[in-house]
Design a protein around this motif. Structure first.
Motif, mmCIF file in Angstrom:
data_model
loop_
_atom_site.group_PDB
_atom_site.id
_atom_site.type_symbol
_atom_site.label_atom_id
_atom_site.label_comp_id
_atom_site.label_asym_id
_atom_site.label_seq_id
_atom_site.Cartn_x
_atom_site.Cartn_y
_atom_site.Cartn_z
ATOM 1 N N ALA A 1 66.485 -7.868 10.013
ATOM 2 C CA ALA A 1 65.882 -7.494 8.728
ATOM 3 C C ALA A 1 66.091 -8.605 7.699
ATOM 4 N N LEU A 2 65.102 -8.769 6.827
ATOM 5 C CA LEU A 2 65.244 -9.722 5.724
ATOM 6 C C LEU A 2 66.333 -9.246 4.765
ATOM 7 N N VAL A 3 67.181 -10.162 4.312
ATOM 8 C CA VAL A 3 68.176 -9.801 3.298
ATOM 9 C C VAL A 3 67.656 -10.131 1.901
ATOM 10 N N ALA A 4 66.510 -10.822 1.834
ATOM 11 C CA ALA A 4 65.847 -11.144 0.565
ATOM 12 C C ALA A 4 64.396 -11.475 0.888
ATOM 13 N N PRO A 5 63.490 -11.362 -0.079
ATOM 14 C CA PRO A 5 62.096 -11.742 0.194
ATOM 15 C C PRO A 5 62.013 -13.206 0.612
ATOM 16 N N PRO A 6 61.047 -13.566 1.464
ATOM 17 C CA PRO A 6 60.868 -14.983 1.821
ATOM 18 C C PRO A 6 60.659 -15.811 0.559
ATOM 19 N N ARG A 7 61.175 -17.019 0.563
ATOM 20 C CA ARG A 7 61.056 -17.855 -0.633
ATOM 21 C C ARG A 7 60.382 -19.183 -0.288
ATOM 22 N N ALA A 8 59.497 -19.579 -1.177
ATOM 23 C CA ALA A 8 58.795 -20.845 -1.009
ATOM 24 C C ALA A 8 59.544 -21.941 -1.753
ATOM 25 N N THR A 9 59.646 -23.090 -1.115
ATOM 26 C CA THR A 9 60.152 -24.287 -1.782
ATOM 27 C C THR A 9 59.011 -25.301 -1.795
ATOM 28 N N ALA A 10 59.264 -26.465 -2.320
ATOM 29 C CA ALA A 10 58.201 -27.468 -2.402
ATOM 30 C C ALA A 10 57.753 -27.947 -1.026
ATOM 31 N N GLN A 11 58.632 -27.834 -0.015
ATOM 32 C CA GLN A 11 58.302 -28.370 1.312
ATOM 33 C C GLN A 11 58.232 -27.327 2.419
ATOM 34 N N SER A 12 58.610 -26.078 2.139
ATOM 35 C CA SER A 12 58.714 -25.130 3.252
ATOM 36 C C SER A 12 58.688 -23.692 2.762
ATOM 37 N N LEU A 13 58.698 -22.798 3.739
ATOM 38 C CA LEU A 13 58.839 -21.367 3.484
ATOM 39 C C LEU A 13 60.071 -20.903 4.250
ATOM 40 N N ASP A 14 61.052 -20.339 3.550
ATOM 41 C CA ASP A 14 62.327 -19.958 4.159
ATOM 42 C C ASP A 14 62.486 -18.444 4.168
ATOM 43 N N ALA A 15 63.064 -17.943 5.249
ATOM 44 C CA ALA A 15 63.344 -16.509 5.362
ATOM 45 C C ALA A 15 64.798 -16.325 5.788
ATOM 46 N N ASP A 16 65.541 -15.550 5.004
ATOM 47 C CA ASP A 16 66.939 -15.245 5.305
ATOM 48 C C ASP A 16 67.014 -13.877 5.979
ATOM 49 N N LEU A 17 67.548 -13.849 7.192
ATOM 50 C CA LEU A 17 67.634 -12.613 7.970
ATOM 51 C C LEU A 17 69.090 -12.198 8.140
ATOM 52 N N LYS A 18 69.282 -10.906 8.358
ATOM 53 C CA LYS A 18 70.645 -10.398 8.541
ATOM 54 C C LYS A 18 71.302 -11.063 9.746
ATOM 55 N N GLY A 19 70.599 -11.136 10.870
ATOM 56 C CA GLY A 19 71.127 -11.842 12.037
ATOM 57 C C GLY A 19 72.432 -11.265 12.530
ATOM 58 N N GLU A 20 72.392 -9.999 12.938
ATOM 59 C CA GLU A 20 73.632 -9.309 13.317
ATOM 60 C C GLU A 20 73.412 -8.464 14.567
ATOM 61 N N PHE A 21 74.239 -8.687 15.575
ATOM 62 C CA PHE A 21 74.241 -7.824 16.758
ATOM 63 C C PHE A 21 74.968 -6.521 16.418
ATOM 64 N N TYR A 22 74.586 -5.445 17.106
ATOM 65 C CA TYR A 22 75.276 -4.175 16.891
ATOM 66 C C TYR A 22 75.242 -3.347 18.168
ATOM 67 N N SER A 23 76.223 -2.471 18.279
ATOM 68 C CA SER A 23 76.293 -1.556 19.418
ATOM 69 C C SER A 23 75.338 -0.398 19.175
ATOM 70 N N LEU A 24 74.508 -0.085 20.161
ATOM 71 C CA LEU A 24 73.558 1.019 20.014
ATOM 72 C C LEU A 24 74.281 2.359 19.914
ATOM 73 N N ALA A 25 75.431 2.466 20.564
ATOM 74 C CA ALA A 25 76.159 3.738 20.573
ATOM 75 C C ALA A 25 76.883 3.989 19.257
ATOM 76 N N HIS A 26 77.432 2.920 18.672
ATOM 77 C CA HIS A 26 78.230 3.122 17.452
ATOM 78 C C HIS A 26 78.162 1.858 16.606
ATOM 79 N N ARG A 27 77.320 1.886 15.575
ATOM 80 C CA ARG A 27 77.220 0.722 14.696
ATOM 81 C C ARG A 27 78.264 0.820 13.595
ATOM 82 N N SER A 28 78.997 -0.254 13.404
ATOM 83 C CA SER A 28 80.037 -0.265 12.376
ATOM 84 C C SER A 28 79.953 -1.563 11.582
ATOM 85 N N THR A 29 80.642 -1.595 10.464
ATOM 86 C CA THR A 29 80.620 -2.765 9.586
ATOM 87 C C THR A 29 81.366 -3.924 10.230
ATOM 88 N N VAL A 30 80.773 -5.104 10.168
ATOM 89 C CA VAL A 30 81.420 -6.304 10.703
ATOM 90 C C VAL A 30 82.560 -6.693 9.764
#
Length: 456
Positions: A206-235
């Motif tokens: 999931a995005l942690v913020a809206p995609p942002r445009a810079t002068a040279q690119s388009l950047d997207a910051d994602l949560k990037g987190e693995f989780y257990s399907l049986a029991h998700r807990s805070t890292v």
């Protein structure tokens, strides 16, 4: 919030996406439906003329020159210039007691379209895109009427052309807005927010913020987190900032942080997936030994007396989730593994023998295949220590070679088989990557690639 995973689309990537989008827009504009036009006009020496233009057909619509530009902190701007189109239709005229009809051709030239695109994210963390502004300017419209009274139409062509210009300019922007919503936004929604890896784990993209445009690119910051399907807990730790380099040779860059990989270790550890059993049947056939108490009695004097010539089993598990580090030299980790040894009794029950602690330096090789991050592990020499024993004390260093064989020939192939299946990268549908580049930076892995889109 720092991202665990980052995606950067460079100007080259935006240009490629823009080419695909313009091709779709060109086809849709060529199918534009135009309304019939009718009205009255006063012509010198003729008087009041009633005209009707119907069955308007666009033959083609060409967008030969266009470019896409990221506008910092705003979004994307698409500029189209020198577009042109041709259409034809039927005319009907009535003045005094005269009625006639014929056909006409219309050429639209020097069309300029400016489109502003706003980027955002929805409640689920998926990217959104919409048209925040659209303007169309048509510099030249030429109408040529044929038929008996075609000359009459040509006397007041400026009125006709003005009406055509106003209708077309509005219709083009209406179609652009509709196309962005129906085509581009719908396609963006195919980007997965969560990716199920297997029966035990998933990845949160999931995005942690809206995609942002810079002068040279388009950047997207994602949560990037693995989780257990049986029991998700805070890292229990947070991602570190990613000092993304200014590379722009590839169309897209993926930044996978050490946080991303370490949450994988936590998820698999919590899911009980980092437990492996080694028995005699799992040992390669070309090995010159069988896993039983007889072979270990050479190292443990009392073992043969207590459990004579009985099959054995090792249960390997990690007391804590493995933790890796990423630096310019690559990925490295030093996992601690507990190896619980059992004797398998005649009634198939297990008798605990001893527990060894195994510490080993591990390095990883990372690549991309079919839209997945894939890898393999390479291991160094094991350091052994005895945690507890039910068969008396013994010198663990004498078992060094045997444990090296068990881990290298049995455990490592299992781990590498799983890593070879890979973990999916966050990509929308019908994207293939090529010209892969892999670089290691402090706290993250950088993966660059060019993109190929496969139309439906």
């Amino acid at each position: 919030t720092n991202p665990g995973f980052m995606v950067r689309i460079t100007q080259a990537g935006l240009d490629y996406a823009h080419q695909q989008g313009i091709a779709i827009l060109e086809k849709e504009l060529a199918q534009l439906k135009l309304p019939d036009i009718s009205g009255d006009s006063r012509v010198m020496r003729v008087g009041k003329v009633h005209y009707e233009l119907s069955r308007l057909r666009l033959r083609d619509f060409h967008l030969p020159y266009s470019r896409i530009t990221p506008i910092s902190n705003v979004g994307l701007q698409v500029s189209i210039s020198n577009a042109f189109a041709e259409l034809d239709g039927d005319w009907r005229v009535k003045f005094l007691f005269v009625r006639d009809h014929g056909s006409f051709d219309l050429k639209v030239e020097n069309v300029y379209i400016k489109i502003s695109l706003r980027l955002g994210s929805d409640a689920a963390g998926k990217p959104t895109i919409s048209t925040s502004d659209c303007s169309t300017r048509i510099s030249s419209i030429r109408v040529l009427f044929s038929g008996k009274f075609g000359w009459l139409y040509n006397l007041f062509h400026s009125v006709i052309e003005s009406r055509f210009r106003k209708i077309l300019e509005g219709k083009i922007c209406d179609l652009v807005t509709k196309s962005v919503h129906n085509e581009l936004q719908t396609y963006m929604q195919t980007l997965p927010v969560t990716a199920r890896i297997d029966a035990k784990t998933g990845i949160d993209y999931a995005l942690v913020a809206p995609p942002r445009a810079t002068a040279q690119s388009l950047d997207a910051d994602l949560k990037g987190e693995f989780y257990s399907l049986a029991h998700r807990s805070t890292v229990p730790f947070s991602p570190l900032p990613l000092a993304f380099p200014s590379d722009h040779d590839r169309m897209v860059y993926f930044g996978a942080s050490s946080y991303f990989f370490n949450t994988a270790g936590i998820a698999y550890h919590k899911a009980g997936a980092l437990v492996f059993e080694i028995t005699d049947t799992t040992i390669p056939k070309d090995a010159d030994f069988h896993l039983n108490t007889s072979i270990f009695s050479a190292f443990i004097p009392h073992l043969e007396e207590m459990y004579p010539n009985m099959p054995m089993k090792f249960r390997l598990s990690t007391p804590t989730a493995p933790f890796l580090t990423i630096g310019p030299g690559g990925i490295s980790l030093k996992p601690i593994v507990d190896a619980q040894a059992y004797a398998i009794l005649p009634d198939s029950s297990l008798a605990p023998l001893f527990v060894l602690s195994l510490v080993r330096n591990v390095s990883a090789v990372i690549n991309e295949r079919s839209g997945h991050i894939v890898g393999s592990l390479d291991v160094g020499r094991i350091r052994l220590s005895l945690k507890n024993s039910a068969v008396g004390s013994f010198q663990v260093r004498t078992m060094q070679s045997l444990m090296n064989i068990l881990t290298s020939n049995v455990l490592l192939p299992r781990l590498n088989a799983r890593l070879n299946e890979g973990f999916p990268l966050p990509m929308p549908d019908r994207i293939q990557l090529s010209n892969i580049l892999v670089r290691f930076h402090q706290n993250f892995l950088l993966l660059g690639a060019d993109v190929h889109f496969q139309p439906k």
